[in-house]
Motif scaffolding. Sequence first.
Motif, short mmCIF file in Angstrom:
data_model
loop_
_atom_site.label_atom_id
_atom_site.label_comp_id
_atom_site.label_asym_id
_atom_site.label_seq_id
_atom_site.Cartn_x
_atom_site.Cartn_y
_atom_site.Cartn_z
N LEU A 166 107.45 134.33 55.55
CA LEU A 166 107.67 133.28 55.73
C LEU A 166 105.99 133.10 55.81
O LEU A 166 105.98 131.05 55.23
CB LEU A 166 107.90 133.65 57.31
CG LEU A 166 108.73 134.12 57.90
CD1 LEU A 166 108.55 134.43 59.77
CD2 LEU A 166 109.93 132.70 57.59
N PHE A 167 104.37 133.57 55.83
CA PHE A 167 104.07 132.82 54.96
C PHE A 167 103.62 132.47 54.04
O PHE A 167 103.28 130.97 53.64
CB PHE A 167 103.07 133.94 55.47
CG PHE A 167 101.05 133.47 55.33
CD1 PHE A 167 100.39 132.85 56.28
CD2 PHE A 167 100.49 133.55 53.68
CE1 PHE A 167 99.34 132.77 55.79
CE2 PHE A 167 99.14 132.87 53.85
CZ PHE A 167 98.44 132.61 54.66
N ASP A 168 104.34 132.71 53.68
CA ASP A 168 104.11 132.49 51.97
C ASP A 168 104.57 130.87 51.43
O ASP A 168 104.73 129.70 50.61
CB ASP A 168 104.87 133.08 50.91
CG ASP A 168 104.46 133.18 49.55
OD1 ASP A 168 103.43 133.26 48.46
OD2 ASP A 168 105.21 133.13 48.43
N GLU A 169 106.59 131.19 52.01
CA GLU A 169 106.72 129.79 51.99
C GLU A 169 105.83 128.69 52.95
O GLU A 169 106.22 127.15 52.66
CB GLU A 169 108.22 129.72 53.38
CG GLU A 169 109.44 128.41 53.13
CD GLU A 169 110.59 129.09 53.86
OE1 GLU A 169 111.54 128.38 54.42
OE2 GLU A 169 110.71 130.35 54.65
N VAL A 170 105.20 128.68 53.91
CA VAL A 170 104.42 127.98 54.89
C VAL A 170 103.33 127.29 53.84
O VAL A 170 103.01 126.05 53.86
CB VAL A 170 103.67 128.36 56.52
CG1 VAL A 170 103.08 127.78 56.60
CG2 VAL A 170 104.90 128.15 57.26
N ARG A 171 102.40 128.18 53.48
CA ARG A 171 101.83 127.43 51.95
C ARG A 171 102.55 126.88 50.77
O ARG A 171 101.74 125.68 50.74
CB ARG A 171 101.30 129.03 51.72
CG ARG A 171 100.90 128.22 50.74
CD ARG A 171 99.40 129.56 49.78
NE ARG A 171 100.14 130.99 49.83
CZ ARG A 171 99.80 132.38 49.53
NH1 ARG A 171 98.39 132.23 49.40
NH2 ARG A 171 101.00 132.65 48.72
N SER A 172 103.36 126.88 50.78
CA SER A 172 104.58 126.46 49.75
C SER A 172 105.04 124.90 50.05
O SER A 172 104.58 123.83 49.05
CB SER A 172 105.72 127.22 49.31
OG SER A 172 105.97 126.52 47.80
N LEU A 173 105.22 124.90 50.83
CA LEU A 173 105.39 123.86 52.09
C LEU A 173 104.33 122.83 52.51
O LEU A 173 104.56 121.47 51.37
CB LEU A 173 106.37 123.99 53.07
CG LEU A 173 107.50 124.30 53.26
CD1 LEU A 173 108.12 124.96 54.25
CD2 LEU A 173 108.96 123.74 52.32
N ALA A 174 103.24 123.67 52.53
CA ALA A 174 102.18 122.51 52.79
C ALA A 174 101.15 121.78 51.69
O ALA A 174 101.11 121.51 51.16
CB ALA A 174 101.04 123.28 53.26
N THR A 175 101.40 123.35 50.73
CA THR A 175 100.79 122.59 48.80
C THR A 175 101.95 121.65 48.08
O THR A 175 101.16 120.36 47.67
CB THR A 175 100.97 123.68 48.43
OG1 THR A 175 100.49 124.95 48.40
CG2 THR A 175 100.53 123.90 47.06
N THR A 176 102.99 121.70 48.24
CA THR A 176 104.61 120.66 48.07
C THR A 176 103.83 118.82 49.00
O THR A 176 103.78 118.33 48.31
CB THR A 176 105.84 121.18 47.73
OG1 THR A 176 105.86 122.08 47.73
CG2 THR A 176 106.39 119.70 47.28
N GLU A 177 103.71 119.34 49.94
CA GLU A 177 103.26 118.47 50.82
C GLU A 177 102.40 117.34 49.95
O GLU A 177 102.40 115.95 50.33
CB GLU A 177 103.53 118.47 51.87
CG GLU A 177 103.17 116.69 52.43
CD GLU A 177 103.98 116.05 52.96
OE1 GLU A 177 104.08 114.89 52.76
OE2 GLU A 177 105.53 116.20 52.75
N GLU A 178 101.36 118.18 50.07
CA GLU A 178 100.04 117.89 49.55
C GLU A 178 100.17 117.15 48.57
O GLU A 178 99.48 115.98 48.00
CB GLU A 178 99.14 118.11 49.41
CG GLU A 178 97.40 118.22 50.01
CD GLU A 178 96.87 117.24 51.07
OE1 GLU A 178 95.27 116.51 50.15
OE2 GLU A 178 98.02 117.02 51.45
#
Length: 562
Positions: free
Chosen positions: A341-353
């Motif tokens: 879950l932490f990895d997915e949240v970080r990935s989503l945040a990175t993609t959005e940025e």
Amino acid sequence: MSERDWVRKRRLVPSLGLRLVLFGFVLVRGLITTDPGSVALWGALLAIASIPATIAAPHPVLGRIGRLAEVVVVVFGVMAGHGVGWLLPYLIAPIGGAAIFGGLPDDTRGSGDHDRLLNRYPGLLEAAVLTLVAAIAFGAGISAVSGEQAQRHAVQCAGAIGFGAIAATVGHWLRNLLHAEVPTGARPYAEAAALLTQLRAVARQLPGGTLDPGGIATDIVQRLRGVASADRAAVLVASGNRLAVLAQSAEDRADWETSLPANAVMADAWADQQPHTDSSSFTRSRTSRVAALVVPLVAERRTIGLALLERDDPDQFTPDVVDDVLVGLGSAAVRLETALLFDEVRSLATTEERQRLAREIHDGIAQELAMLGYGIDHALAQLPDGADDTAEQLQELRDEVTRLVTELRLSLFELRSEVDRAGGLTTAIADYARTIGASAGLRVHLSLDEGGARLPAATEAELLRIAQEAMTNARKHARAENLWVTCEIDPPFARIEVTDDGKGLGADGGDGRYGLTIMSERAERIRGSLEIRPRHPHGTTVAVLLAASARPGSVSSEAARE
């Protein structure tokens, strides 16, 4: 302000207004029906009793004590003597307040079957208790007197029950109405903010690397092989509509089956969340009978992955061994889910940025450079004959603007490039390589090998960025003519090499060195190794290797070319 505080504030407004209206009503009624001295005495006592219920209505202790005190004052005032019945309507305030503020807080009520009634009718229990207290008190008064006074107490008892029922119903209606008026559009953001705040606090308390899915999966594999004798072990997690091999341990190549429909044992274990044993191998390359065990990794009734064990022995895993495996797993499933879950949240945040940066570059500096180029073209067209020196300088400036626009377009393409879950990592790398080759005049040589199994999405994203950075360095700094890109994916193993025939490592400037640092950090994040070496007779090879122990004896394409 939290949603809970917002709701309580909204409830305080009608509660306070109801008290003021009722207090004024009973005082006026008392002044009309009885002497002012009695009204002043009981009005003062009622005002004092109502302070806790007014200023601390939501408090689970003070609020309830205050509402009970109000009921007691009203009951004793009414029973104190003839003519004090004017206090009776005030019962609506404490009983209605109990219906509005009573019960458990909205965000702490349980979800079990025994809590459903309280969840559906919060506060009504306290309102019913207060109504019952008033009715019993009046009933006791009836038994102590007779005649006309008993009849009067009976009327008062019925009035208390009636007022209590009305107050409880209105209070419950107001509670639901005000809770429904919470801005539901902001509620998901408030809940997300609270969860992310907790996640940040937990992440800071955990030791380094403990939120790495690959590291946790590797620890699970090692733990399983330590508990049960096995020749091969692996941890698979869901990735799209397939499973991804997150970690494995095997002496030889293990081509694990990653499709649930293709393996009934894995599908059953995933569905019923129970361990299963079998005599067929989970690796596609083996057809001999083996002892196989699949254990679902379950966290909070959710299957998040599978742990597989195989040994080259037809004897099945005994129930004792299965129990030892389950005990050995312990809280591994919860740890793994948290990391995923932490990895997915970080990935989503990175993609959005990345998408945000791409939009800002496109709408900002890219548009301004394009307008600058048009301005230079217009100036060139307006130059008089004979201004050759000026024309040459403007043309050089125009060429530089064109180069910058090209760089920005490639940067935008890189920012917006993602691994398509249908196409795969090799497709994304190949598309970028062809774009780079077309823009820089490079001959691109592709060697792609990717089976049906997939790496985790976060790992694929990091590998794509490493390959992009390596190709960008070759285009910008190496002055190469050829670009060789090799991509071999066999989860959990992966190898990506980018080789050019340019000027070599010494040609890299500051930007190139910074890019190498970024690639090294990305490789470390996914537990991979990055190798940068010169190519003979000239050029550079950048290779990233993931789970090298999963593919022993593999020969690099660079070595084959040499």
